[in-house]
Design a protein around this motif. Structure first.
Motif, PDB file in Angstrom:
ATOM      1  N   GLN A   1      22.410  18.000  54.217  1.00 31.15           N
ATOM      2  CA  GLN A   1      22.059  16.677  54.745  1.00 31.15           C
ATOM      3  C   GLN A   1      23.297  16.073  55.375  1.00 31.15           C
ATOM      4  O   GLN A   1      24.305  15.847  54.711  1.00 31.15           O
ATOM      5  CB  GLN A   1      21.549  15.750  53.643  1.00 31.15           C
ATOM      6  CG  GLN A   1      21.320  14.316  54.080  1.00 31.15           C
ATOM      7  CD  GLN A   1      20.221  14.185  55.129  1.00 31.15           C
ATOM      8  OE1 GLN A   1      19.068  14.515  54.874  1.00 31.15           O
ATOM      9  NE2 GLN A   1      20.582  13.705  56.319  1.00 31.15           N
TER      10      GLN A   1
ATOM     11  N   ASP B   1      16.706   4.908  51.755  1.00 30.52           N
ATOM     12  CA  ASP B   1      17.879   5.701  51.372  1.00 30.52           C
ATOM     13  C   ASP B   1      18.581   6.257  52.610  1.00 30.52           C
ATOM     14  O   ASP B   1      18.611   7.470  52.849  1.00 30.52           O
ATOM     15  CB  ASP B   1      17.489   6.836  50.426  1.00 30.52           C
ATOM     16  CG  ASP B   1      16.954   6.330  49.099  1.00 30.52           C
ATOM     17  OD1 ASP B   1      17.559   5.396  48.544  1.00 30.52           O
ATOM     18  OD2 ASP B   1      15.935   6.853  48.626  1.00 30.52           O
TER      19      ASP B   1
ATOM     20  N   ARG C   1      26.596   3.655  50.071  1.00 29.34           N
ATOM     21  CA  ARG C   1      25.394   3.688  50.891  1.00 29.34           C
ATOM     22  C   ARG C   1      25.126   2.292  51.449  1.00 29.34           C
ATOM     23  O   ARG C   1      25.242   1.298  50.745  1.00 29.34           O
ATOM     24  CB  ARG C   1      24.199   4.186  50.081  1.00 29.34           C
ATOM     25  CG  ARG C   1      23.044   4.668  50.967  1.00 29.34           C
ATOM     26  CD  ARG C   1      21.906   5.222  50.146  1.00 29.34           C
ATOM     27  NE  ARG C   1      22.211   6.454  49.454  1.00 29.34           N
ATOM     28  CZ  ARG C   1      21.989   7.670  49.944  1.00 29.34           C
ATOM     29  NH1 ARG C   1      21.481   7.816  51.158  1.00 29.34           N
ATOM     30  NH2 ARG C   1      22.271   8.734  49.231  1.00 29.34           N
TER      31      ARG C   1
ATOM     32  N   VAL D   1      26.516  14.745  53.429  1.00 31.27           N
ATOM     33  CA  VAL D   1      26.352  13.539  52.624  1.00 31.27           C
ATOM     34  C   VAL D   1      27.329  13.529  51.455  1.00 31.27           C
ATOM     35  O   VAL D   1      27.824  12.470  51.051  1.00 31.27           O
ATOM     36  CB  VAL D   1      24.886  13.389  52.154  1.00 31.27           C
ATOM     37  CG1 VAL D   1      24.530  14.457  51.134  1.00 31.27           C
ATOM     38  CG2 VAL D   1      24.615  12.008  51.596  1.00 31.27           C
TER      39      VAL D   1
ATOM     40  N   GLY E   1      18.795  17.880  57.988  1.00 22.46           N
ATOM     41  CA  GLY E   1      18.375  16.553  57.553  1.00 22.46           C
ATOM     42  C   GLY E   1      18.356  15.533  58.666  1.00 22.46           C
ATOM     43  O   GLY E   1      18.074  14.350  58.427  1.00 22.46           O
TER      44      GLY E   1
ATOM     45  N   HIS F   1      19.086   8.744  59.677  1.00 18.11           N
ATOM     46  CA  HIS F   1      18.617  10.051  59.197  1.00 18.11           C
ATOM     47  C   HIS F   1      18.364  10.017  57.687  1.00 18.11           C
ATOM     48  O   HIS F   1      18.916  10.795  56.911  1.00 18.11           O
ATOM     49  CB  HIS F   1      19.612  11.137  59.603  1.00 18.11           C
ATOM     50  CG  HIS F   1      19.884  11.121  61.082  1.00 18.11           C
ATOM     51  ND1 HIS F   1      18.995  11.618  62.004  1.00 18.11           N
ATOM     52  CD2 HIS F   1      20.910  10.585  61.800  1.00 18.11           C
ATOM     53  CE1 HIS F   1      19.464  11.417  63.238  1.00 18.11           C
ATOM     54  NE2 HIS F   1      20.622  10.790  63.129  1.00 18.11           N
ATOM     55  N   CYS F   2      17.528   9.053  57.330  1.00 16.66           N
ATOM     56  CA  CYS F   2      17.301   8.674  55.932  1.00 16.66           C
ATOM     57  C   CYS F   2      16.737   9.815  55.079  1.00 16.66           C
ATOM     58  O   CYS F   2      16.088  10.733  55.583  1.00 16.66           O
ATOM     59  CB  CYS F   2      16.339   7.492  55.877  1.00 16.66           C
ATOM     60  SG  CYS F   2      16.853   6.073  56.878  1.00 16.66           S
ATOM     61  N   ASP F   3      16.967   9.700  53.778  1.00 15.44           N
ATOM     62  CA  ASP F   3      16.342  10.633  52.844  1.00 15.44           C
ATOM     63  C   ASP F   3      14.826  10.475  52.845  1.00 15.44           C
ATOM     64  O   ASP F   3      14.089  11.450  52.697  1.00 15.44           O
ATOM     65  CB  ASP F   3      16.873  10.401  51.420  1.00 15.44           C
ATOM     66  CG  ASP F   3      18.281  10.936  51.226  1.00 15.44           C
ATOM     67  OD1 ASP F   3      18.753  11.706  52.090  1.00 15.44           O
ATOM     68  OD2 ASP F   3      18.914  10.577  50.209  1.00 15.44           O
ATOM     69  N   ASN F   4      14.378   9.226  52.981  1.00 14.68           N
ATOM     70  CA  ASN F   4      12.945   8.922  53.003  1.00 14.68           C
ATOM     71  C   ASN F   4      12.619   8.133  54.274  1.00 14.68           C
ATOM     72  O   ASN F   4      12.283   6.940  54.207  1.00 14.68           O
ATOM     73  CB  ASN F   4      12.553   8.118  51.762  1.00 14.68           C
ATOM     74  CG  ASN F   4      12.871   8.847  50.479  1.00 14.68           C
ATOM     75  OD1 ASN F   4      12.331   9.918  50.222  1.00 14.68           O
ATOM     76  ND2 ASN F   4      13.759   8.281  49.662  1.00 14.68           N
TER      77      ASN F   4
ATOM     78  N   LYS G   1      11.949  15.548  60.162  1.00 19.43           N
ATOM     79  CA  LYS G   1      13.284  15.712  59.582  1.00 19.43           C
ATOM     80  C   LYS G   1      13.607  17.200  59.542  1.00 19.43           C
ATOM     81  O   LYS G   1      12.844  17.987  58.949  1.00 19.43           O
ATOM     82  CB  LYS G   1      13.306  15.105  58.175  1.00 19.43           C
ATOM     83  CG  LYS G   1      14.684  14.969  57.544  1.00 19.43           C
ATOM     84  CD  LYS G   1      14.563  14.176  56.246  1.00 19.43           C
ATOM     85  CE  LYS G   1      15.893  14.065  55.524  1.00 19.43           C
ATOM     86  NZ  LYS G   1      16.851  13.221  56.268  1.00 19.43           N
TER      87      LYS G   1
ATOM     88  N   ASN H   1      21.276   7.619  55.267  1.00 24.00           N
ATOM     89  CA  ASN H   1      22.484   8.432  55.158  1.00 24.00           C
ATOM     90  C   ASN H   1      23.574   7.845  56.040  1.00 24.00           C
ATOM     91  O   ASN H   1      24.075   8.472  56.972  1.00 24.00           O
ATOM     92  CB  ASN H   1      22.172   9.890  55.483  1.00 24.00           C
ATOM     93  CG  ASN H   1      21.426  10.532  54.334  1.00 24.00           C
ATOM     94  OD1 ASN H   1      21.925  10.590  53.216  1.00 24.00           O
ATOM     95  ND2 ASN H   1      20.206  10.984  54.599  1.00 24.00           N
TER      96      ASN H   1
END
Length: 203
Positions: free
Chosen positions: A3, A178, A165, A156, A91, A69-72, A86, A180
């Motif tokens: 990621q 979340d 963050r 990350v 990621g 480029h968020c986790d969710n 994604k 990045n």
């Protein structure tokens, strides 16, 4: 999966917008389109005492923002065609222009206002983290362009060692998606729910 993430040092940024212009130039964007935007967040006031001395609570700081480029990512969860996706290896979030129908759901869902629908092209456009450069082992163009080295890019795990963050006004609470994006805050930084200032360059 690796990621990738951005790091932003707000103690270094002068708001020069070189990152913004370098991105526009590299991606050959129109005047009205920007994948990266530098926001000026200002607030406070001046008070003049009876003896003529001045006291101030005025502050200003800058935030360089692109897609995080968020986790969710909210954009991918609402896309009806799977165009907004994604990448499984990096990621990075990008749009498959062959699938995108230009509905604009991604734009409406993203709390960072990252995707936009380009009506002249008929599909969404956004920062893809300069995926072509990353594949060659290079940084995104905005990172290499910054004259103050306020931007960095890497995994990350590397970026979270440099900052926290993104939880700084005027950004939304990081718990939504979340992101990045990791930030080294400055002394004037306000929390995400602060109403002490405002973005003064919204155009």
């Amino acid at each position: 999966m690796t990621q990738y993430a951005f790091y932003f040092d707000s103690t270094r940024c002068t708001g020069c917008k070189t990152c913004e212009m370098a991105c526009k130039d590299y991606k050959d964007l129109s005047v009205d389109t920007a994948y990266r935007k530098v926001f000026d967040y200002e607030g406070g006031s001046w008070d003049v005492a009876d003896n003529g001395t001045c006291m101030t609570t005025a502050f200003v700081y800058h935030i360089s923002m692109s897609c995080n480029h968020c986790d969710n990512p909210a954009c991918t969860s609402v896309c009806p065609t799977g165009a907004m996706h994604k990448d499984a290896d990096t990621g990075l979030v990008s749009v498959d222009t062959n699938k995108c129908i230009g509905c604009g759901y991604c734009h409406m869902a993203c709390p960072y206002n990252a995707p936009r629908v380009d009506r002249s092209l008929g599909h969404s456009v956004k920062c893809d983290g300069c995926a072509d450069r990353v594949a060659e082992g290079k940084n995104p163009m905005c990172v290499d362009a910054c004259p103050l080295r306020a931007l960095e890019f890497g995994t990350v795990e590397e970026m979270e060692q440099l900052g926290e963050r993104a939880n700084i006004a005027p950004l939304p609470d990081s718990s939504y998606t979340d992101p990045n994006l990791f930030i080294k805050t400055n002394d004037d930084a306000k929390p995400v729910d602060s109403d002490e200032g405002s973005v003064v360059n919204t155009a």
